[in-house]
Design an enzyme around this catalytic site. Structure first.
Site, PDB file in Angstrom:
ATOM      1  N   CYS A  16     125.635  39.902  94.235  1.00 44.27           N
ATOM      2  CA  CYS A  16     126.419  41.035  94.730  1.00 44.27           C
ATOM      3  C   CYS A  16     127.140  41.747  93.585  1.00 44.27           C
ATOM      4  O   CYS A  16     127.888  41.129  92.827  1.00 44.27           O
ATOM      5  CB  CYS A  16     127.438  40.563  95.770  1.00 44.27           C
ATOM      6  SG  CYS A  16     128.429  41.917  96.451  1.00 44.27           S
ATOM      7  N   ARG A  20     121.864  33.925  99.139  1.00 45.42           N
ATOM      8  CA  ARG A  20     122.772  34.414 100.183  1.00 45.42           C
ATOM      9  C   ARG A  20     123.436  33.238 100.896  1.00 45.42           C
ATOM     10  O   ARG A  20     123.069  32.856 102.006  1.00 45.42           O
ATOM     11  CB  ARG A  20     122.021  35.312 101.173  1.00 45.42           C
ATOM     12  CG  ARG A  20     121.351  36.512 100.505  1.00 45.42           C
ATOM     13  CD  ARG A  20     120.848  37.507 101.525  1.00 45.42           C
ATOM     14  NE  ARG A  20     121.946  38.107 102.271  1.00 45.42           N
ATOM     15  CZ  ARG A  20     122.681  39.145 101.854  1.00 45.42           C
ATOM     16  NH1 ARG A  20     122.426  39.695 100.671  1.00 45.42           N
ATOM     17  NH2 ARG A  20     123.648  39.626 102.598  1.00 45.42           N
ATOM     18  N   CYS A  46     118.134  59.194  97.329  1.00 44.00           N
ATOM     19  CA  CYS A  46     118.751  59.903  96.212  1.00 44.00           C
ATOM     20  C   CYS A  46     118.182  59.456  94.866  1.00 44.00           C
ATOM     21  O   CYS A  46     118.266  60.183  93.875  1.00 44.00           O
ATOM     22  CB  CYS A  46     120.268  59.728  96.230  1.00 44.00           C
ATOM     23  SG  CYS A  46     120.839  58.014  96.219  1.00 44.00           S
ATOM     24  N   CYS A  69     122.276  63.949  91.674  1.00 45.28           N
ATOM     25  CA  CYS A  69     123.074  63.015  92.478  1.00 45.28           C
ATOM     26  C   CYS A  69     124.131  63.810  93.245  1.00 45.28           C
ATOM     27  O   CYS A  69     124.149  65.030  93.226  1.00 45.28           O
ATOM     28  CB  CYS A  69     123.752  61.991  91.565  1.00 45.28           C
ATOM     29  SG  CYS A  69     122.630  60.904  90.665  1.00 45.28           S
ATOM     30  N   CYS A 109     130.002  57.537  93.906  1.00 47.00           N
ATOM     31  CA  CYS A 109     128.815  56.783  94.349  1.00 47.00           C
ATOM     32  C   CYS A 109     129.200  55.316  94.438  1.00 47.00           C
ATOM     33  O   CYS A 109     130.088  54.857  93.707  1.00 47.00           O
ATOM     34  CB  CYS A 109     127.674  56.981  93.343  1.00 47.00           C
ATOM     35  SG  CYS A 109     126.221  55.926  93.598  1.00 47.00           S
ATOM     36  N   ASP A 110     128.536  54.549  95.308  1.00 47.67           N
ATOM     37  CA  ASP A 110     128.890  53.136  95.441  1.00 47.67           C
ATOM     38  C   ASP A 110     128.492  52.328  94.211  1.00 47.67           C
ATOM     39  O   ASP A 110     129.026  51.232  93.992  1.00 47.67           O
ATOM     40  CB  ASP A 110     128.291  52.520  96.714  1.00 47.67           C
ATOM     41  CG  ASP A 110     126.788  52.658  96.815  1.00 47.67           C
ATOM     42  OD1 ASP A 110     126.240  53.561  96.178  1.00 47.67           O
ATOM     43  OD2 ASP A 110     126.163  51.871  97.539  1.00 47.67           O
ATOM     44  N   CYS A 152     109.826  61.098  90.294  1.00 46.10           N
ATOM     45  CA  CYS A 152     111.014  60.248  90.160  1.00 46.10           C
ATOM     46  C   CYS A 152     112.233  60.956  89.598  1.00 46.10           C
ATOM     47  O   CYS A 152     113.350  60.469  89.742  1.00 46.10           O
ATOM     48  CB  CYS A 152     110.707  59.023  89.303  1.00 46.10           C
ATOM     49  SG  CYS A 152     110.618  59.358  87.534  1.00 46.10           S
ATOM     50  N   CYS A 169     111.153  52.103  84.674  1.00 47.21           N
ATOM     51  CA  CYS A 169     110.219  53.185  84.352  1.00 47.21           C
ATOM     52  C   CYS A 169     108.767  52.718  84.426  1.00 47.21           C
ATOM     53  O   CYS A 169     107.925  53.338  85.090  1.00 47.21           O
ATOM     54  CB  CYS A 169     110.528  53.747  82.968  1.00 47.21           C
ATOM     55  SG  CYS A 169     109.383  55.034  82.423  1.00 47.21           S
TER      56      CYS A 169
END
Length: 371
Positions: A6, A117, A239, A245, A260-261, A310, A333
């Protein structure tokens, strides 16, 4: 939960004065009011965390009530990303009633899922998550699976795909878990290599194609859906592949707004919606600067045959590949090139099917050029 890959847990350090970060009713009301005032005919709320269900079901019931109070004939979309641990029949009934789209974090078979997890006591979570999936299917909740791809998973694509299909999953996302230690720059042990993701998704593509019925997909894989949208001349729904963005922002529990997160950090804090309007923050010079980061492509990208697909990839992966203060080539890439080459012929065939169904046969897009 205490998932070891995380990236968001460390963000708690931004708010050291509060042990538990919960959005107060006043902030919730102001957030909903401003988003509806600014969001046009189809505003979208996406609840994620940490774990958003920890706020309790009443929080989400109130969000819907506020949307009904402040809405002006809009079509409001709600989605929630969850580990599923707290989902029960009451939750499922609510999510179905108000057409929430649910993204359930499930990393495949039990041994893969429980590798990373675990809860804070070190206990496995797969059984509880699978139970949540079954409950949501029973209540016909619109749900998909968010499957994180770690180094442990990259050699098991077919097994993972068929496991998800076997539990009745028709909508899935595969998200590579790539993190770097900011102090040392070393790649985290759980992260797949630069080519691993490409190999994995190419194998997923093979299984996805085997599932075609009458020449059409019978399952949704978000990456392939995104590529098909671009092939059909539409804006990328993800996105990651857009030219710029800034199509959404993050609102933290206290009303702080970030670009952005993946960039919840002081540099990209736009302000607080309790002090400034969301419109002011979204139209601020800082947000315009953030939106423009993606367009700063290095020479290999500007000359690449796949740029039209992309657009350089996600800035987080471009920065992480060379240091967070630089804009380099996307970490994935080579994986993207592999995927684009693998999927090209099929996407062109599917494009003709889609356009023909829309009465647009013969329509074309200009590849390699900015539209």
């Amino acid at each position: 939960m205490a998932c070891d890959y995380c990236f968001y847990l460390k963000k708690a350090s931004l708010y050291p004065d509060a042990k538990v970060h919960r959005m107060a009713p006043g902030v919730q009301e102001e957030m909903v009011r401003q988003i509806l005032a600014y969001g046009g005919p189809t505003p979208a709320f996406a609840y994620q965390g940490g774990e958003p269900t920890l706020m309790g079901l009443d929080y989400f019931k109130r969000s819907v009530e506020l949307q009904m109070r402040f809405g002006t004939g809009q079509n409001v979309a709600n989605s929630i990303q969850t580990n599923g641990i707290l989902i029960d029949e009451k939750w499922a009934a609510f999510l179905a009633q108000y057409s929430f789209l649910v993204g359930l974090s499930l990393d495949g078979p039990p041994d893969l899922h429980d590798k990373h997890r675990l809860d804070r006591g070190g206990a496995a979570s797969h059984e509880k998550v699978k139970r949540a999936w079954d409950i949501m299917r029973e209540y016909e909740v619109a749900a998909n699976v968010l499957c994180v791809i770690s180094r442990d998973a990259v050699d098991r694509p077919a097994e993972i795909y068929h496991y998800l299909r076997g539990i009745g999953c028709d909508w899935m996302q595969f998200i590579p878990a790539v993190e770097f230690d900011p102090a040392t720059g070393r790649l985290a042990d759980f992260s797949p290599g630069p080519l691993d993701y490409g190999r994995f998704m190419c194998a997923i593509f093979d299984e996805w194609k085997k599932d075609f019925r009458d020449g059409r997909p019978s399952a949704s894989v978000r990456l392939f859906d995104t590529l098909l949208s671009i092939y059909c001349g539409m804006a990328a729904p993800s996105c990651t592949f857009r030219q710029r963005c800034g199509i959404y922002v993050v609102v933290e529990h206290n009303g702080d707004v970030y670009s952005c997160d993946f960039f919840v950090e002081p540099k990209w804090k736009l302000g607080n919606l309790m002090e400034n309007s969301l419109r002011t923050l979204l139209e601020s010079p800082k947000q315009r600067d953030f939106a423009g980061i993606k367009a700063k492509l290095p020479p290999p990208c500007t000359a690449c045959e796949w740029r039209w697909l992309c657009n350089g990839g996600c800035p987080k992966d471009r920065m992480r590949s060379c240091g967070m203060d630089q804009i380099g080539i996307d970490y994935f890439c080579d994986s993207y090139k592999m995927i684009f080459e693998k999927t090209k012929d099929t996407m062109e065939q599917l494009r003709e099917v889609v356009l023909a169904e829309r009465g647009m046969q013969g329509a074309s897009i200009q590849k390699g050029r900015e539209k």
